[in-house]
Write an enzyme that holds these catalytic residues in place. Structure first.
Site, PDB file in Angstrom:
ATOM      1  N   GLU A   1      -3.352  -3.917   4.622  1.00 35.38           N
ATOM      2  CA  GLU A   1      -3.531  -4.066   3.166  1.00 35.38           C
ATOM      3  C   GLU A   1      -3.550  -5.518   2.682  1.00 35.38           C
ATOM      4  O   GLU A   1      -3.820  -5.768   1.513  1.00 35.38           O
ATOM      5  CB  GLU A   1      -2.419  -3.305   2.428  1.00 35.38           C
ATOM      6  CG  GLU A   1      -2.546  -1.804   2.567  1.00 35.38           C
ATOM      7  CD  GLU A   1      -1.531  -1.034   1.729  1.00 35.38           C
ATOM      8  OE1 GLU A   1      -0.499  -1.623   1.342  1.00 35.38           O
ATOM      9  OE2 GLU A   1      -1.766   0.161   1.474  1.00 35.38           O
TER      10      GLU A   1
ATOM     11  N   TRP B   1      -1.602   8.606   3.599  1.00 35.16           N
ATOM     12  CA  TRP B   1      -2.157   8.943   4.926  1.00 35.16           C
ATOM     13  C   TRP B   1      -1.056   9.065   5.959  1.00 35.16           C
ATOM     14  O   TRP B   1      -1.267   9.625   7.040  1.00 35.16           O
ATOM     15  CB  TRP B   1      -3.211   7.914   5.358  1.00 35.16           C
ATOM     16  CG  TRP B   1      -2.688   6.536   5.721  1.00 35.16           C
ATOM     17  CD1 TRP B   1      -1.796   5.796   5.007  1.00 35.16           C
ATOM     18  CD2 TRP B   1      -3.022   5.755   6.874  1.00 35.16           C
ATOM     19  NE1 TRP B   1      -1.566   4.588   5.626  1.00 35.16           N
ATOM     20  CE2 TRP B   1      -2.310   4.532   6.779  1.00 35.16           C
ATOM     21  CE3 TRP B   1      -3.857   5.936   7.977  1.00 35.16           C
ATOM     22  CZ2 TRP B   1      -2.402   3.525   7.745  1.00 35.16           C
ATOM     23  CZ3 TRP B   1      -3.952   4.929   8.927  1.00 35.16           C
ATOM     24  CH2 TRP B   1      -3.228   3.744   8.806  1.00 35.16           C
ATOM     25  N   ASP B   2       0.124   8.572   5.635  1.00 33.45           N
ATOM     26  CA  ASP B   2       1.283   8.664   6.529  1.00 33.45           C
ATOM     27  C   ASP B   2       1.433  10.082   7.074  1.00 33.45           C
ATOM     28  O   ASP B   2       1.740  10.287   8.245  1.00 33.45           O
ATOM     29  CB  ASP B   2       2.580   8.324   5.767  1.00 33.45           C
ATOM     30  CG  ASP B   2       2.569   6.953   5.108  1.00 33.45           C
ATOM     31  OD1 ASP B   2       1.490   6.519   4.682  1.00 33.45           O
ATOM     32  OD2 ASP B   2       3.646   6.339   4.991  1.00 33.45           O
TER      33      ASP B   2
ATOM     34  N   LYS C   1      -1.008  -7.186   8.116  1.00 41.46           N
ATOM     35  CA  LYS C   1       0.239  -6.499   7.764  1.00 41.46           C
ATOM     36  C   LYS C   1       0.655  -5.490   8.835  1.00 41.46           C
ATOM     37  O   LYS C   1       1.826  -5.347   9.159  1.00 41.46           O
ATOM     38  CB  LYS C   1       0.035  -5.777   6.426  1.00 41.46           C
ATOM     39  CG  LYS C   1       1.266  -5.043   5.921  1.00 41.46           C
ATOM     40  CD  LYS C   1       1.003  -4.402   4.564  1.00 41.46           C
ATOM     41  CE  LYS C   1       2.217  -3.653   4.045  1.00 41.46           C
ATOM     42  NZ  LYS C   1       1.940  -2.939   2.799  1.00 41.46           N
TER      43      LYS C   1
END
Ligand code: BGC
Length: 651
Positions: free
Chosen positions: A444, A303-304, A545
């Site tokens: 995550e 998705w970056d 995260k």
């Protein structure tokens, strides 16, 4: 000229400098390495979109043979930067023209000898890499250049080539090989401006006698091609350089953003844009999470690309944006297959896409204590990827009003992503609403949670807009399927801010242990221990995260009033580890909107300077996990635009 420079040589920095001084042209990435280096130093010539898997190991993009290997001798003295006779050493990268240079001075039996090399991956010709070397000596000297196409290459999960052959024809050394899995033919050839003699096993010698005070120049023109693709050749290094520099000039004219009176910020921003330019695809593939810096993350697309990089291309290079969008449209069949495999309808995109198929392993991390693989559910449960893909298509459409693309798969893709979420959802009879259960949000560390706010809102938004467009472009999708989506989305559960204005990241998040990132870090029994998963140090705590709820605000800034965004920012920031390079820029963007320019600026720098500063994790056990961070570069660009676009508000 905008230069990144380093004086002196530090063996500890070799691997990191491979990333810092990376050059590329969207098809080929060449790590910032010295000519005398090889496999042990992680020299890498990475090719975009050419994948190979060797039985039992992770599939990844291939690193091709290294055409720029060269070890120079002055008399019988080796000119290796690591040798005792090195007097000075300088490395630089001119990011305005994508040119890497090194200058090393040696003391050779009373003579001062200088070795200069520059190289570029041709921005105007995707198959070409060029290098020019100049040696000088203040005493008469016989130089011997050991040159060749090095086939003993650095690979994470290789060997990826079979039938490797080398040959010398006139002054061209060529290496060919065939990938193991798909039989793709890779050919790397290097043409030398000097005569190659004593050819043996891929390497040969070029000799030159240089008189005191004079110099000798050796040019190398290399070509990398796959599957017998025709390459355009040059007469000379200078001819190639003119084309290359011209292409860069045009790119910067289209893409540069000026920050008045802030040298540090300007350089960090230029450097971020440089990284986005050297990975901008030249064909029908997309961008890997570590760009073209190597095989980390399997050369796969996350998705970056859609969420963190696309905005830059949309604004500066719309052709590239279109290519990225088309990659997702073209891989729709694979996403539908994945949804079907799990028993759902619609399109479930690959978490780590290789030509549309999921490269994500079931066991992404290893327990540092037992060395046993840990089951991670990124592939199975990070469903927001489909919403992210749909969001990107809608953004593309908002910007370009490209009806043709929407009619040719764009809208269908959006609706298939919505349909996937519909079939994935659970109808809660008591609360009369649809819920998205058992998912992983952007954070995550907390796996298999219910009603992740980011995920629910994203699917809500893309479905609403998709349905609206389906009513505009009739006949793209079946009317009854659109009707179902319309009814479903009205009942999709959207977590609301609590009495303190905070949106709970997922059901039950507020009930987790309320401890700081530092406390959790202090509990690590091993520095490389995994924080998330079923038994990680962060799992039972509020420590996350990366930006999660905050990321939602960046994508839909008008969804919640500024006051709510501020409350969430203040709530979540102290719990955020920034364990992903995608995190700082997300906070920078929200900080801009809530009137915290100083926070925004420092988070912008954290994002923009990530590959300049180095640091970060490079190795996990024996596995190299380093590389460049293009999502952070894209995020830095967005943040700079937001911060400096509001310059008037700074005090
Ligand atoms: C992050 C993901 C990201 C991936 C690739 C992970 O560490 O948590 O959000 O997509 O890295 O950059």
């Amino acid at each position: 000229m905008i230069e990144i420079k380093e004086n002196g040589f530090n063996p500890e920095s070799i691997v990191q400098n491979g990333n810092k001084f990376l050059t590329g042209n969207g098809y080929i990435g060449y790590r910032g390495m010295l000519d005398e280096f090889g496999k042990a130093e992680c020299v890498g010539l990475n090719i975009a979109g050419v994948y190979d898997g060797v039985q039992g190991k992770w599939r990844e993009t291939v690193n091709a043979f290294n055409p720029l290997y060269m070890h120079v001798f002055a008399g019988d003295t080796s000119l290796d930067v690591r040798g005792e006779n090195t007097v000075s050493h300088e490395t630089s990268l001119d990011i305005s023209r994508g040119i890497f240079s090194r200058k090393t001075t040696y003391s050779v039996r009373g003579a001062t000898v200088t070795l200069r090399t520059e190289r570029f991956v041709n921005m105007a010709n995707k198959n070409n890499i060029c290098s020019r070397t100049v040696v000088t000596s203040d005493k008469d000297m016989l130089f011997v250049f050991r040159v060749g196409v090095d086939t003993d290459i650095w690979e994470l999960n290789g060997p990826h080539f079979k039938d490797v052959k080398t040959k010398l024809t006139k002054n061209v050394i060529e290496a060919t090989g065939v990938t193991q899995e798909l039989g793709r033919k890779v050919r790397v050839a290097c043409e030398y401006s000097g005569e190659v003699t004593q050819f043996d096993n891929g390497f040969g010698l070029i000799t030159a006698f240089v008189k005191a005070g004079e110099s000798f120049m050796l040019d190398r023109l290399a070509y990398v091609s796959v599957d017998d693709e025709k390459v355009i050749r040059y007469e000379s290094y200078d001819q190639a350089l003119v084309e290359h520099a011209g292409a860069w000039k045009k790119l910067w004219r289209d893409c540069r953003m000026i920050i008045d009176g802030d040298e540090r910020g300007q350089l960090a921003l230029d450097y971020s844009i440089y990284h986005l330019l050297i990975i901008a695809p030249k064909g029908d593939y997309s961008i890997a999470a570590r760009g073209l810096s190597g095989q980390t993350y399997k050369g796969a697309v996350f998705w970056d690309t859609e969420i963190f990089m696309l905005p830059f291309y949309l604004s500066a290079l719309p052709d590239v944006a279109e290519r990225l969008i088309k990659y997702r449209i073209n891989t729709l069949p694979a996403a539908k297959e994945k949804a079907k495999y799990y028993g759902y309808g619609g399109a479930f995109y690959a978490w780590e896409s290789q030509d549309g198929y999921d490269a994500c392993s079931d066991f992404n991390v290893t327990d540092v204590f037992t060395h046993r693989p840990i089951r991670t559910y990124f592939k199975d449960k990070q469903i927001h990827i489909s919403a992210d893909v749909a969001y990107a298509i809608l953004e593309y459409y908002n910007r370009t009003a490209d009806d043709k693309l929407m009619l040719n798969g764009g809208l269908e893709t959006v609706l298939e992503c919505a349909e996937f979420a519909r079939t994935y959802s659970y109808y809660n009879h008591i609360k009369d609403r649809y819920e998205l259960l058992d998912v992983i949000g952007p954070d995550e560390y907390h796996e298999r949670v219910n009603n992740n706010a980011y995920t629910n809102y994203m699917f809500y938004q893309i479905t609403k807009r998709g349905v609206e467009l389906a009513e505009k472009f009739k006949n793209v999708y079946s009317a009854s399927a659109v009707k179902k989506l319309k009814e479903w989305v009205e009942k999709l559960y959207l977590p609301q801010p609590n009495a303190d204005g905070v949106i709970e990241q997922f059901d039950g998040y507020f009930g987790l242990e309320d401890v700081s990132v530092e406390t959790v870090r202090g509990r690590l029994a091993h520095p490389r221990e995994y924080w998330g998963g079923s038994g990680g140090v962060a799992t039972a705590t509020r420590v996350i995260k990366q930006a999660d709820v905050i990321m939602l605000f960046n994508l839909y800034p008008d969804l919640f009033p500024t006051d709510i965004q501020r409350k969430n920012y203040e709530f979540y920031l102290p719990y955020t580890e920034h364990g992903s390079s995608l995190s700082h820029c997300a906070y920078a963007l929200t900080a801009c909107r809530i009137g915290k320019p100083d926070d925004a600026y420092s988070a912008f720098l954290d994002s923009a300077e990530i590959d300049l500063r180095g640091g970060g994790k490079q190795w996990a056990g024996d596995v190299y996990i380093g590389g460049t961070h293009p999502a952070a570069s894209g995020g830095a660009w967005m943040a700079a635009k937001a911060i400096f676009g509001k310059k008037g508000e700074w005090t």
